[in-house]
Design a protein around this motif. Structure first.
Motif, mmCIF file in Angstrom:
data_model
loop_
_atom_site.group_PDB
_atom_site.id
_atom_site.type_symbol
_atom_site.label_atom_id
_atom_site.label_comp_id
_atom_site.label_asym_id
_atom_site.label_seq_id
_atom_site.Cartn_x
_atom_site.Cartn_y
_atom_site.Cartn_z
ATOM 1 N N GLY A 1 49.938 0.492 69.277
ATOM 2 C CA GLY A 1 50.113 0.965 67.912
ATOM 3 C C GLY A 1 51.144 0.135 67.169
ATOM 4 O O GLY A 1 52.049 -0.468 67.766
ATOM 5 N N GLU A 2 51.015 0.100 65.868
ATOM 6 C CA GLU A 2 51.882 -0.760 65.062
ATOM 7 C C GLU A 2 53.352 -0.351 65.148
ATOM 8 O O GLU A 2 54.251 -1.198 65.200
ATOM 9 N N SER A 3 53.625 0.944 65.161
ATOM 10 C CA SER A 3 55.013 1.414 65.158
ATOM 11 C C SER A 3 55.737 1.006 66.432
ATOM 12 O O SER A 3 56.825 0.405 66.389
ATOM 13 N N LEU A 4 55.144 1.320 67.597
ATOM 14 C CA LEU A 4 55.791 0.993 68.867
ATOM 15 C C LEU A 4 55.830 -0.515 69.090
ATOM 16 O O LEU A 4 56.811 -1.056 69.617
ATOM 17 N N THR A 5 54.773 -1.204 68.678
ATOM 18 C CA THR A 5 54.744 -2.658 68.841
ATOM 19 C C THR A 5 55.849 -3.321 68.035
ATOM 20 O O THR A 5 56.558 -4.214 68.535
ATOM 21 N N SER A 6 56.019 -2.899 66.790
ATOM 22 C CA SER A 6 57.083 -3.468 65.954
ATOM 23 C C SER A 6 58.455 -3.186 66.549
ATOM 24 O O SER A 6 59.351 -4.047 66.527
ATOM 25 N N TYR A 7 58.633 -1.990 67.098
ATOM 26 C CA TYR A 7 59.904 -1.621 67.717
ATOM 27 C C TYR A 7 60.213 -2.547 68.901
ATOM 28 O O TYR A 7 61.348 -3.043 69.041
ATOM 29 N N VAL B 1 61.937 6.207 67.277
ATOM 30 C CA VAL B 1 61.522 7.454 66.644
ATOM 31 C C VAL B 1 60.061 7.303 66.223
ATOM 32 O O VAL B 1 59.759 6.603 65.242
ATOM 33 N N PRO B 2 59.138 7.894 66.959
ATOM 34 C CA PRO B 2 57.720 7.714 66.628
ATOM 35 C C PRO B 2 57.345 8.407 65.331
ATOM 36 O O PRO B 2 57.941 9.424 64.958
ATOM 37 N N GLN B 3 56.366 7.853 64.657
ATOM 38 C CA GLN B 3 55.848 8.483 63.453
ATOM 39 C C GLN B 3 55.038 9.712 63.840
ATOM 40 O O GLN B 3 54.401 9.743 64.891
ATOM 41 N N GLU B 4 55.054 10.724 62.971
ATOM 42 C CA GLU B 4 54.330 11.956 63.238
ATOM 43 C C GLU B 4 53.488 12.337 62.028
ATOM 44 O O GLU B 4 53.767 11.919 60.895
ATOM 45 N N ALA B 5 52.463 13.108 62.297
ATOM 46 C CA ALA B 5 51.605 13.637 61.233
ATOM 47 C C ALA B 5 51.487 15.143 61.421
ATOM 48 O O ALA B 5 51.533 15.650 62.550
ATOM 49 N N THR B 6 51.340 15.862 60.328
ATOM 50 C CA THR B 6 51.203 17.318 60.380
ATOM 51 C C THR B 6 49.733 17.702 60.308
ATOM 52 O O THR B 6 48.989 17.200 59.458
ATOM 53 N N VAL B 7 49.347 18.570 61.208
ATOM 54 C CA VAL B 7 47.963 19.054 61.246
ATOM 55 C C VAL B 7 47.951 20.520 60.841
ATOM 56 O O VAL B 7 48.631 21.351 61.446
ATOM 57 N N ASP B 8 47.175 20.813 59.823
ATOM 58 C CA ASP B 8 47.020 22.191 59.352
ATOM 59 C C ASP B 8 45.551 22.570 59.508
ATOM 60 O O ASP B 8 44.676 22.039 58.817
ATOM 61 N N LEU B 9 45.263 23.453 60.441
ATOM 62 C CA LEU B 9 43.886 23.844 60.726
ATOM 63 C C LEU B 9 43.318 24.803 59.685
ATOM 64 O O LEU B 9 42.118 25.101 59.703
ATOM 65 N N GLY B 10 44.157 25.296 58.810
ATOM 66 C CA GLY B 10 43.677 26.236 57.802
ATOM 67 C C GLY B 10 43.387 27.613 58.352
ATOM 68 O O GLY B 10 42.657 28.399 57.740
ATOM 69 N N ILE B 11 43.944 27.917 59.514
ATOM 70 C CA ILE B 11 43.745 29.226 60.146
ATOM 71 C C ILE B 11 45.045 30.013 60.011
ATOM 72 O O ILE B 11 46.102 29.548 60.480
ATOM 73 N N PRO B 12 45.019 31.175 59.393
ATOM 74 C CA PRO B 12 46.265 31.927 59.155
ATOM 75 C C PRO B 12 47.064 32.210 60.422
ATOM 76 O O PRO B 12 48.301 32.218 60.397
#
Length: 397
Positions: A109-115, A129-140
């Motif tokens: 991956g680009e982030s770890l490779t650049s590091y 510090v790895p990049q993260e993404a937020t996942v919202d399943l839309g389930i209450p």
């Protein structure tokens, strides 16, 4: 990414033929599975989860040192990784339909490779510090959660997906015991080498950077299906073994026997026995498929074409719509060709290694005349070469 320290003696390529070879089934995907691999402690710490590892050790250098060992292992022992996933079905699957080509590389991956690139330039390992993404399943009832942002790169055989590596080249019918034995062994070998050098007085950072510089060439973050990659991989000296039969032999190579014996995993006799079993399985599998194809020609294709030719005049108006294509079609597979296939099968030698080498060309698809005859007889296309990336085809014999 360029290799900052090219290896002057690149790995041998047992199959230098760059010309593409067709795969057997048009419109039919091959079948495989992914072997997700991580390393953990008896206290539940995932060593490939940088957050957990930093919290447990208080040492931000631990994670990049581990990654340096893994990069070294993939580069040095890519032939063993290829051996572990060698099977008749995988010979047809590799290089298409989300299956990586038969070139052993890893994606970070680009982030770890650049590091890691920055660390090689500066000689220091800052906290990753790895990049993260937020996942919202839309389930209450399920709260949004974070996942590593790195794409898995579906064209890579061994991508890092955050917290684990994913060996994407395993055949669907394969037992993963050999796969995981190989992964554990090659990583343990790198860990042992790093420990040896550190105990000999070297700084861990220096050892890790030397590992990365010497073995960086196996990192491929781009499109493994591209036409340029097989050429670039050949220049780098990355492991590439196109034939499963050739890959199976690698378990008995002196360097690999020394690896397993040194770790007390397998002896030379055990390595040779496994090679013989793999070749025996390969030859038996291909022989069954060849006999099935022969039976289809003798019992179904040739009789069907003959009957339709004899009875075409009895079908009246149906003749033009359904029967004419068979009458005008090329003749069925010649009996001499069918008899030749049968004779070749009866002459297969008994020794597994020789048998598998003999069967390897026989595992290819039926000849174009046979395909055309079957297509004309059935009214629909028979399995034939499916379109695929030219680069993936080039990675095969």
């Amino acid at each position: 990414h360029p290799n900052p320290s090219p290896n002057p003696t690149p790995h041998p390529n047992p199959n230098p033929n760059p010309h593409p070879t067709p795969t057997p089934h048009q419109g039919i995907n091959g079948s495989g599975k992914h072997n997700n691999f991580s390393l953990g402690t008896d206290t539940g710490i995932n060593l490939l989860n940088v957050g957990q590892l930093n919290k447990a050790t208080g040492n931000p250098e631990a994670f990049p040192l581990l990654m340096a060992c893994i990069v070294r292992a993939v580069d040095l022992h890519g032939d063993l990784m290829r051996m572990a996933i060698a099977s008749p079905g995988n010979d047809f699957r590799l290089g298409a339909c989300e299956a990586p080509p038969a070139i052993t590389s890893t994606y970070l991956g680009e982030s770890l490779t650049s590091y890691l690139e920055d660390a090689m330039k500066t000689g220091k390992f800052a906290e990753y510090v790895p990049q993260e993404a937020t996942v919202d399943l839309g389930i209450p009832s399920v709260a949004p959660f974070t996942v590593p942002a790195e794409d898995r790169n579906r064209t890579s055989p061994f991508p890092f997906g955050g917290h684990r590596f994913e060996f994407r080249a395993v055949g669907s019918a394969q037992n993963v015991s050999m796969v995981n034995t190989v992964l554990c062994s090659i990583f343990a070998d790198s860990f042992a080498e790093m420990s040896k050098q550190i105990e000999g007085g070297k700084d861990g950072k220096d050892v890790a950077i030397s590992f990365l510089k010497d073995h960086w060439k196996c990192i491929m973050n781009g499109d493994n299906y591209s036409e340029e990659w097989p050429i670039e991989a050949g220049k780098r000296g990355v492991w590439r073994i196109d034939s499963g039969v050739e890959a199976m032999k690698r378990i008995s190579e002196p360097k690999n026997v020394a690896l397993f014996e040194g770790l007390k995993v397998m002896s030379k006799k055990e390595c040779d026995a496994r090679a013989e079993c793999m070749h025996d399985h390969y030859s038996g599998y291909v022989e069954i498929e060849a006999n099935a194809m022969l039976d289809m020609f003798q019992q179904h294709v040739i009789p069907s074409v003959k009957v339709r030719r004899r009875t075409a005049h009895l079908h009246g108006s149906v003749h033009a719509a359904c029967i004419a294509p068979c009458v005008l079609a090329p003749p069925p597979p010649r009996p001499t060709h069918v008899r030749l296939l049968a004779d070749l099968l009866s002459l297969l030698p008994c020794r597994p290694r020789r048998t598998s080498a003999t069967c390897c060309p026989g595992s290819r698809p039926p000849s174009p005349p046979s395909r055309r005859a079957c297509t004309a007889c059935t009214g629909r296309p028979t399995p034939t070469a499916r379109p695929r990336s030219r680069a993936c085809s080039a990675s095969r014999r």
